[in-house]
Design an enzyme around this catalytic site. Structure first.
Site, mmCIF file in Angstrom:
data_model
loop_
_atom_site.group_PDB
_atom_site.id
_atom_site.type_symbol
_atom_site.label_atom_id
_atom_site.label_comp_id
_atom_site.label_asym_id
_atom_site.label_seq_id
_atom_site.Cartn_x
_atom_site.Cartn_y
_atom_site.Cartn_z
ATOM 1 C CE1 TYR A 164 -4.133 -1.626 -0.083
ATOM 2 C CE2 TYR A 164 -3.637 -2.358 2.144
ATOM 3 C CZ TYR A 164 -4.525 -2.423 0.665
ATOM 4 O OH TYR A 164 -5.456 -3.533 0.699
ATOM 5 C CG ASN A 179 -12.772 -2.875 0.275
ATOM 6 O OD1 ASN A 179 -11.796 -3.551 0.685
ATOM 7 N ND2 ASN A 179 -12.291 -1.966 -0.527
ATOM 8 C CG HIS A 200 -5.661 -4.891 -3.428
ATOM 9 N ND1 HIS A 200 -5.654 -3.326 -3.217
ATOM 10 C CD2 HIS A 200 -4.678 -5.413 -4.223
ATOM 11 C CE1 HIS A 200 -4.704 -3.079 -4.407
ATOM 12 N NE2 HIS A 200 -4.220 -4.252 -4.709
ATOM 13 C CD GLU A 250 -1.079 -4.112 -6.382
ATOM 14 O OE1 GLU A 250 -1.900 -4.869 -6.622
ATOM 15 O OE2 GLU A 250 -1.480 -3.026 -6.131
HETATM 16 P P1 CMP Z 1 -7.879 -1.350 -1.682
HETATM 17 O O1 CMP Z 1 -8.599 -1.590 -3.100
HETATM 18 O O2 CMP Z 1 -7.362 -2.549 -0.969
HETATM 19 O O3 CMP Z 1 -7.099 -0.111 -1.617
HETATM 20 C C1 CMP Z 1 -6.755 0.672 -0.638
HETATM 21 C C2 CMP Z 1 -7.593 0.392 0.699
HETATM 22 O O4 CMP Z 1 -7.874 1.438 1.741
HETATM 23 C C3 CMP Z 1 -9.242 0.140 -0.032
HETATM 24 O O5 CMP Z 1 -9.238 -1.012 -0.837
HETATM 25 C C4 CMP Z 1 -9.974 0.402 1.195
HETATM 26 O O6 CMP Z 1 -10.294 -1.021 1.845
HETATM 27 C C5 CMP Z 1 -9.520 1.241 2.149
HETATM 28 N N1 CMP Z 1 -9.757 2.615 2.175
HETATM 29 C C6 CMP Z 1 -10.152 3.189 3.461
HETATM 30 N N2 CMP Z 1 -10.697 4.396 2.983
HETATM 31 C C7 CMP Z 1 -10.392 4.571 1.827
HETATM 32 C C8 CMP Z 1 -10.672 5.796 0.833
HETATM 33 N N3 CMP Z 1 -11.314 6.997 1.311
HETATM 34 N N4 CMP Z 1 -10.341 5.657 -0.265
HETATM 35 C C9 CMP Z 1 -9.464 4.458 -0.824
HETATM 36 N N5 CMP Z 1 -9.501 3.312 -0.122
HETATM 37 C C10 CMP Z 1 -9.817 3.449 1.345
#
Ligand code: CMP
Length: 137
Positions: free
Chosen positions: A49, A112, A115, A126
């Site tokens: 990340y 969610n 990823h 990645e």
């Molecule tokens: P992911 O696709 O794993 O990439 C970054 C993760 O941070 C995202 O999914 C979410 O689970 C988390 N996240 C939390 N808040 C935010 C936000 N405001 N914008 C984007 N990702 C977020």
């Protein structure tokens, strides 16, 4: 052919969604070419990340990814990056279309479920983080 990365986050593993997610990937005629269930170490999650390092949610998302086992899946197929992104749905599950993984199974952005790599360049980076040993095929 493209190869992309899917991570099933701790909430997805906890909710027994590994089978549902891999079933949908395979049903789409995409090939699973690497897969493992493991507890992710903090350094690797932070590297994964790193583009979000300055974002307010960086610490929380890293805490979350290290809170339980995750599944890393390498997925290969024609246009695999876009196909998988579309299949997972919008990052915020409230904006995800029904029929997508998030639209069907998730409610909050912090949980969610998955990823997936945003583009081919991210996929390459990645995959090297989560499969440094290389892929099964
Ligand atoms: P992911 O696709 O794993 O990439 C970054 C993760 O941070 C995202 O999914 C979410 O689970 C988390 N996240 C939390 N808040 C935010 C936000 N405001 N914008 C984007 N990702 C977020």
């Amino acid at each position: 052919m493209e190869t992309t990365l899917v991570l099933i986050k701790p909430g997805g593993v906890e909710r027994n969604l590994i089978g549902e997610i891999t079933r949908r990937i395979e049903a789409r005629n995409l090939q699973i070419v690497g897969m493992k269930l493991f507890a992710a170490d903090r350094a690797r999650v932070e590297e994964h990340y790193s583009e979000h390092r300055e974002r307010p949610f960086f610490k929380d998302v890293c805490d979350y990814l290290t809170s339980g086992p995750i599944v890393a899946i390498a997925v290969r197929g024609t246009n695999a990056v876009k196909a998988i992104r579309t299949m997972m749905g919008a990052t915020n599950p409230l904006e995800a279309t029904p029929g997508t993984i998030r639209g069907d199974f998730a409610l909050t952005i912090d949980d969610n479920l998955t990823h997936s790599s945003s583009d081919a360049e991210a996929a390459e980076r990645e995959l090297s983080i989560w499969f440094p040993e290389g892929l099964a095929k």
